[in-house]
Motif scaffolding. Structure first.
Motif, PDB file in Angstrom:
ATOM      1  N   ASP A  57       0.847  -1.198   0.000  1.00 47.25           N
ATOM      2  CA  ASP A  57       0.000   0.000   0.000  1.00 47.25           C
ATOM      3  C   ASP A  57       0.885   1.251   0.000  1.00 47.25           C
ATOM      4  O   ASP A  57       1.436   1.631   1.030  1.00 47.25           O
ATOM      5  CB  ASP A  57      -0.885  -0.040   1.253  1.00 47.25           C
ATOM      6  CG  ASP A  57      -2.068   0.913   1.140  1.00 47.25           C
ATOM      7  OD1 ASP A  57      -2.132   1.671   0.156  1.00 47.25           O
ATOM      8  OD2 ASP A  57      -2.919   0.900   2.040  1.00 47.25           O
ATOM      9  N   PRO A 143       1.063   8.600   5.265  1.00 45.30           N
ATOM     10  CA  PRO A 143      -0.288   8.044   5.197  1.00 45.30           C
ATOM     11  C   PRO A 143      -1.074   8.596   6.384  1.00 45.30           C
ATOM     12  O   PRO A 143      -0.531   9.351   7.194  1.00 45.30           O
ATOM     13  CB  PRO A 143      -0.045   6.542   5.370  1.00 45.30           C
ATOM     14  CG  PRO A 143       1.152   6.469   6.252  1.00 45.30           C
ATOM     15  CD  PRO A 143       1.990   7.703   5.948  1.00 45.30           C
ATOM     16  N   ARG A 196      -9.597   7.454  -5.952  1.00 46.53           N
ATOM     17  CA  ARG A 196     -10.285   7.548  -4.647  1.00 46.53           C
ATOM     18  C   ARG A 196     -11.062   8.852  -4.605  1.00 46.53           C
ATOM     19  O   ARG A 196     -10.516   9.912  -4.912  1.00 46.53           O
ATOM     20  CB  ARG A 196      -9.247   7.529  -3.514  1.00 46.53           C
ATOM     21  CG  ARG A 196      -9.846   7.740  -2.137  1.00 46.53           C
ATOM     22  CD  ARG A 196      -8.842   7.532  -1.020  1.00 46.53           C
ATOM     23  NE  ARG A 196      -7.947   8.663  -0.847  1.00 46.53           N
ATOM     24  CZ  ARG A 196      -6.957   8.712   0.045  1.00 46.53           C
ATOM     25  NH1 ARG A 196      -6.729   7.670   0.826  1.00 46.53           N
ATOM     26  NH2 ARG A 196      -6.190   9.765   0.146  1.00 46.53           N
ATOM     27  N   SER A 233      -5.641   0.804  -7.162  1.00 41.57           N
ATOM     28  CA  SER A 233      -5.080   1.570  -6.052  1.00 41.57           C
ATOM     29  C   SER A 233      -5.431   0.848  -4.758  1.00 41.57           C
ATOM     30  O   SER A 233      -6.577   0.480  -4.556  1.00 41.57           O
ATOM     31  CB  SER A 233      -5.701   2.958  -6.071  1.00 41.57           C
ATOM     32  OG  SER A 233      -5.121   3.761  -5.101  1.00 41.57           O
ATOM     33  N   GLY A 235      -6.010   1.682  -1.823  1.00 49.72           N
ATOM     34  CA  GLY A 235      -7.069   2.277  -1.010  1.00 49.72           C
ATOM     35  C   GLY A 235      -8.442   1.748  -1.395  1.00 49.72           C
ATOM     36  O   GLY A 235      -9.440   2.046  -0.753  1.00 49.72           O
TER      37      GLY A 235
HETATM   38  P1  AMP Z   1      -3.393   7.142   2.708  1.00 44.66           P
HETATM   39  O1  AMP Z   1      -2.000   7.647   2.701  1.00 44.66           O
HETATM   40  O2  AMP Z   1      -3.705   6.241   3.854  1.00 44.66           O
HETATM   41  O3  AMP Z   1      -4.368   8.247   2.506  1.00 44.66           O
HETATM   42  O4  AMP Z   1      -3.479   6.214   1.435  1.00 44.66           O
HETATM   43  C1  AMP Z   1      -2.805   6.559   0.273  1.00 44.66           C
HETATM   44  C2  AMP Z   1      -3.497   5.937  -0.893  1.00 44.66           C
HETATM   45  O5  AMP Z   1      -3.070   6.596  -2.085  1.00 44.66           O
HETATM   46  C3  AMP Z   1      -3.116   4.487  -1.120  1.00 44.66           C
HETATM   47  O6  AMP Z   1      -3.876   3.587  -0.357  1.00 44.66           O
HETATM   48  C4  AMP Z   1      -3.389   4.332  -2.587  1.00 44.66           C
HETATM   49  O7  AMP Z   1      -4.753   4.032  -2.761  1.00 44.66           O
HETATM   50  C5  AMP Z   1      -3.109   5.698  -3.172  1.00 44.66           C
HETATM   51  N1  AMP Z   1      -1.817   5.705  -3.863  1.00 44.66           N
HETATM   52  C6  AMP Z   1      -0.635   6.130  -3.392  1.00 44.66           C
HETATM   53  N2  AMP Z   1       0.345   5.979  -4.312  1.00 44.66           N
HETATM   54  C7  AMP Z   1      -0.224   5.412  -5.390  1.00 44.66           C
HETATM   55  C8  AMP Z   1       0.265   4.989  -6.669  1.00 44.66           C
HETATM   56  N3  AMP Z   1       1.534   5.117  -7.010  1.00 44.66           N
HETATM   57  N4  AMP Z   1      -0.628   4.437  -7.521  1.00 44.66           N
HETATM   58  C9  AMP Z   1      -1.931   4.313  -7.171  1.00 44.66           C
HETATM   59  N5  AMP Z   1      -2.438   4.705  -5.979  1.00 44.66           N
HETATM   60  C10 AMP Z   1      -1.615   5.245  -5.096  1.00 44.66           C
END
Ligand code: AMP
Ligand code: MG
Length: 343
Positions: A57, A143, A196, A233, A235
């Motif tokens: 993730d 995150p 998202r 993704s 998330g």
């Molecule tokens: P959070 O930091 O908990 O808000 O979660 C960040 C979210 O951003 C991740 O769970 C992914 O869904 C999305 N994300 C971050 N980097 C990427 C990437 N390189 N490609 C696709 N989704 C990403």
């Protein structure tokens, strides 16, 4: 672990911890972040461990001004068309709750991006966050500051309750103003994809750059927490942002006509829906009824969504019945979180 109110002094102290490879929690306008120096792979490992976050993730990398974008992104890989969209989006929505997925700069360690060639980047609007990132060297991977899969933290106390001593410092900047995570938009492929729903509504993005593909659908079952199982993704995991208490979602017409159940908290979108529900029963009954926004204001509802879910989770009821918001603007993000919170 110490909670320090935001001040010049505490920001300096927290930035020092980041520069020494430590992790700290800090306020942003979306939710509280758990930050580490994005160039320091050892520090990033600490973020994954503190959250119990699976390594597949990837993290969002936060910058303090548009001038430092090239510390995170390899701008040379972008087509003219992608650059045009990038600068339209950043010009209109940065600083703010929009994360953009783009080809990564080679100095960003693979652990930050879960091995992907792309990274998500965001310039937060919160002034304390901007100052902290600047003092810490300009690139902070962060995150949300909660255990993986649990409700997101919108106050310093949520962070303390969720992570406790796993974090050295929690900077307290008050309640998060937007209260819901950033919108994640993928600019790394031919057609722009929404990964998202979040603080910047899809409608506003489409008004600016034209139609985008909605790839945010819930595609994975809760138990399917294996490396990237075909998700655009991570998330998108079905179970995410979840309280411990079982939660069920209902449309407005459904919840208004539910029977009253013992040991149940009802979360309505607005006062009108709550009044309609109450009108089916004897008025002096003591119900456990909650409302996200009395006037039905979607931004207000988004801002208190996680705070309210944290409170409902602490009640000790057997179940939560929650009403979906109107599916427009920030309502799409509210509904996404409620559906992922449900089981
Ligand atoms: P959070 O930091 O908990 O808000 O979660 C960040 C979210 O951003 C991740 O769970 C992914 O869904 C999305 N994300 C971050 N980097 C990427 C990437 N390189 N490609 C696709 N989704 C990403
Ligand atoms: Mg999160």
């Amino acid at each position: 672990m110490e909670i320090l109110p935001v001040s010049d002094e505490s920001l300096k102290k927290a930035a020092q911890v980041l520069q020494n490879g430590g992790i700290i929690a800090f306020p942003t306008e979306t939710v509280y972040g758990l930050g580490a120096d994005a160039y320091n792979a050892d520090a990033l490992v600490k973020v994954f461990e503190a959250k119990g976050r699976p390594r597949f993730d990837p993290l969002i990398i936060h910058i303090c001004n548009i001038g430092t974008l090239d510390k995170v992104i390899d701008l040379s890989q972008l087509s003219e068309e992608t650059k045009r969209k990038l600068y339209l989006l950043t010009g209109n929505f940065w600083p703010g709750p929009l994360s953009l997925v783009l080809p990564k700069n080679e100095n960003i360690p693979a652990i930050a991006t879960a091995g992907l060639n792309t990274t998500a980047v965001r310039l937060p609007a919160n002034k304390a966050a901007q100052k902290l990132i600047k003092l810490a060297g300009g690139v902070v991977a962060a995150p949300s500051a909660n255990p993986f899969g649990a409700l997101s933290p919108t106050t310093a106390h949520h962070v303390k309750d969720g992570l406790g001593d796993k974090v050295d410092i929690i900077l307290d900047g008050g309640a998060a103003l937007v209260g819901i995570e950033s919108t994640v938009l993928d600019l790394s492929c031919e057609q722009v994809r929404l990964l998202r729903h979040g603080g910047i509504p899809k409608e506003k993005i489409e008004k600016l750059i034209g139609a985008v593909i909605d790839a945010s659908a819930i595609t994975a079952a809760p138990e399917e927490k294996s490396p990237n199982g075909g998700l655009a993704s991570p998330g998108q995991l079905k179970s995410h942002y979840a309280p411990r208490t079982p939660l069920t979602v209902f449309a407005k017409e459904e919840i208004q006509n539910l029977p009253h159940k013992e040991n149940t908290a009802y979360l309505f979108f607005d006062n009108a829906s709550r009044e309609q529900f109450k009108s089916n029963f004897e008025s002096d009954n003591q119900y456990n009824l909650w409302v996200l926004s009395s006037s039905g204001n979607i931004s207000e509802a988004a801002a208190c969504l996680f705070e309210t879910l944290h409170k409902l989770d602490a009640l000790g009821v057997q179940r939560i019945f929650a009403q979906l918001a109107p599916q427009k603007g920030l309502g799409s993000a509210i509904n996404d979180r409620l559906m992922r919170a449900s089981r």
